[in-house]
Design a protein around this motif. Structure first.
Motif, PDB file in Angstrom:
ATOM      1  N   ASP A  17      42.365  24.682  19.575  1.00  0.00           N
ATOM      2  CA  ASP A  17      41.936  24.774  21.011  1.00  0.00           C
ATOM      3  C   ASP A  17      42.646  23.849  22.002  1.00  0.00           C
ATOM      4  O   ASP A  17      42.531  24.335  23.172  1.00  0.00           O
ATOM      5  CB  ASP A  17      40.245  24.089  21.152  1.00  0.00           C
ATOM      6  N   LYS A  40      30.271  33.433  17.825  1.00  0.00           N
ATOM      7  CA  LYS A  40      30.712  33.677  19.436  1.00  0.00           C
ATOM      8  C   LYS A  40      30.359  32.135  20.110  1.00  0.00           C
ATOM      9  O   LYS A  40      29.286  31.827  20.297  1.00  0.00           O
ATOM     10  CB  LYS A  40      30.212  34.804  20.225  1.00  0.00           C
ATOM     11  N   ASN A  41      31.137  31.560  21.031  1.00  0.00           N
ATOM     12  CA  ASN A  41      31.127  30.855  21.780  1.00  0.00           C
ATOM     13  C   ASN A  41      29.989  31.154  22.707  1.00  0.00           C
ATOM     14  O   ASN A  41      29.966  32.150  23.221  1.00  0.00           O
ATOM     15  CB  ASN A  41      32.543  30.277  22.539  1.00  0.00           C
ATOM     16  N   ASP A  73      36.792  33.679  18.967  1.00  0.00           N
ATOM     17  CA  ASP A  73      37.185  33.567  20.365  1.00  0.00           C
ATOM     18  C   ASP A  73      38.709  33.073  20.825  1.00  0.00           C
ATOM     19  O   ASP A  73      39.247  32.532  19.822  1.00  0.00           O
ATOM     20  CB  ASP A  73      36.016  32.438  20.949  1.00  0.00           C
ATOM     21  N   SER A  74      39.287  33.259  22.005  1.00  0.00           N
ATOM     22  CA  SER A  74      40.610  32.791  22.328  1.00  0.00           C
ATOM     23  C   SER A  74      40.618  31.432  22.385  1.00  0.00           C
ATOM     24  O   SER A  74      39.662  30.793  22.436  1.00  0.00           O
ATOM     25  CB  SER A  74      40.875  33.419  23.745  1.00  0.00           C
ATOM     26  N   LYS A  76      41.635  29.523  25.008  1.00  0.00           N
ATOM     27  CA  LYS A  76      41.024  29.177  26.358  1.00  0.00           C
ATOM     28  C   LYS A  76      39.370  29.159  26.304  1.00  0.00           C
ATOM     29  O   LYS A  76      39.048  28.238  26.590  1.00  0.00           O
ATOM     30  CB  LYS A  76      41.378  30.196  27.339  1.00  0.00           C
ATOM     31  N   SER A  77      39.002  29.995  25.621  1.00  0.00           N
ATOM     32  CA  SER A  77      37.492  30.161  25.240  1.00  0.00           C
ATOM     33  C   SER A  77      37.107  28.737  24.610  1.00  0.00           C
ATOM     34  O   SER A  77      35.963  28.195  24.983  1.00  0.00           O
ATOM     35  CB  SER A  77      36.612  31.313  24.614  1.00  0.00           C
ATOM     36  N   HIS A  78      37.721  28.580  23.764  1.00  0.00           N
ATOM     37  CA  HIS A  78      37.399  27.451  22.673  1.00  0.00           C
ATOM     38  C   HIS A  78      37.390  26.144  23.686  1.00  0.00           C
ATOM     39  O   HIS A  78      36.839  25.164  23.280  1.00  0.00           O
ATOM     40  CB  HIS A  78      38.540  27.116  21.445  1.00  0.00           C
ATOM     41  N   ARG A  80      37.180  25.688  26.847  1.00  0.00           N
ATOM     42  CA  ARG A  80      35.955  25.571  27.783  1.00  0.00           C
ATOM     43  C   ARG A  80      34.892  25.115  26.926  1.00  0.00           C
ATOM     44  O   ARG A  80      33.944  24.241  27.390  1.00  0.00           O
ATOM     45  CB  ARG A  80      35.843  26.669  28.388  1.00  0.00           C
ATOM     46  N   PHE A  81      34.559  25.873  25.858  1.00  0.00           N
ATOM     47  CA  PHE A  81      33.559  25.519  25.010  1.00  0.00           C
ATOM     48  C   PHE A  81      33.403  24.087  24.319  1.00  0.00           C
ATOM     49  O   PHE A  81      32.475  23.414  24.601  1.00  0.00           O
ATOM     50  CB  PHE A  81      33.257  26.477  23.574  1.00  0.00           C
ATOM     51  N   SER A  93      41.297  29.261  16.640  1.00  0.00           N
ATOM     52  CA  SER A  93      41.041  30.717  17.172  1.00  0.00           C
ATOM     53  C   SER A  93      41.522  31.927  16.019  1.00  0.00           C
ATOM     54  O   SER A  93      42.596  31.573  15.701  1.00  0.00           O
ATOM     55  CB  SER A  93      41.944  31.029  18.397  1.00  0.00           C
ATOM     56  N   GLU A  95      41.408  35.396  16.408  1.00  0.00           N
ATOM     57  CA  GLU A  95      41.232  36.560  17.204  1.00  0.00           C
ATOM     58  C   GLU A  95      41.622  37.729  16.511  1.00  0.00           C
ATOM     59  O   GLU A  95      40.693  38.823  16.928  1.00  0.00           O
ATOM     60  CB  GLU A  95      42.057  36.413  18.573  1.00  0.00           C
TER      61      GLU A  95
END
Length: 153
Positions: A17, A40-41, A73-74, A76-78, A80-81, A93, A95
């Motif tokens: 992340d 999924k986040n 998840d990407s 970037k998503s990780h 934010r999560f 990640s 993907e």
């Protein structure tokens, strides 16, 4: 086919992340791990599971255990999560689903969702628990139980 209880976890690379390369050999064979795969986040069950592990993270750290969450998840998503829910552990990640294949994580909900599976890996890199359940609240309980058993051996 995937990994089963008693198998040694092979080396692998992934992105964290924090956008760094995760080299499994820096952990596997050096310290116990709880590795959990989740769908999924930002979905209710996945938030619950991540927060359960967050709330018990100090207990794991005190036993010398690292917790690692993995989803498709990407990075970037990780990021934010992790920031939104103040999650202190490593997220990887996956993907392309390569790690799911290595570990043998099966799809859940009639093949419509990525699976939810938790692995407890001992200091030597051997899988001691492989727990598969769509019920997010059961994963922490199973991981803590097996980790405490390992520490008392």
């Amino acid at each position: 086919m995937g990994l089963e209880v008693g198998d040694k976890v092979p080396g692998f690379l992934a992105k964290t992340d924090t956008r760094e390369e995760f080299l499994s050999n820096e952990f596997i064979g050096k310290k116990p791990l709880v590795v959990y795969f989740y769908p999924k986040n930002f979905t209710p069950g996945c938030i619950k599971e991540a927060c359960d592990f967050r709330d018990s993270y100090e207990d794991f750290k005190n036993m010398g255990v690292e917790v690692i969450g993995i989803s498709s998840d990407s990075v970037k998503s990780h990021e934010r999560f992790k920031n939104k829910y103040r999650l202190p552990f490593i997220f990887l990640s996956d993907e392309k689903g390569d790690l799911r294949k290595v570990f043998g994580v099966k799809a859940g909900l009639f093949g419509m969702l990525p699976g939810r599976e938790t692995f407890v890996i001992d200091k030597e890199g051997i899988i001691r628990l492989k727990f598969n359940s769509i019920n997010a609240s059961q994963h922490l309980k199973q991981a803590i139980k097996k980790t405490k058993e390992m520490m008392n051996e």
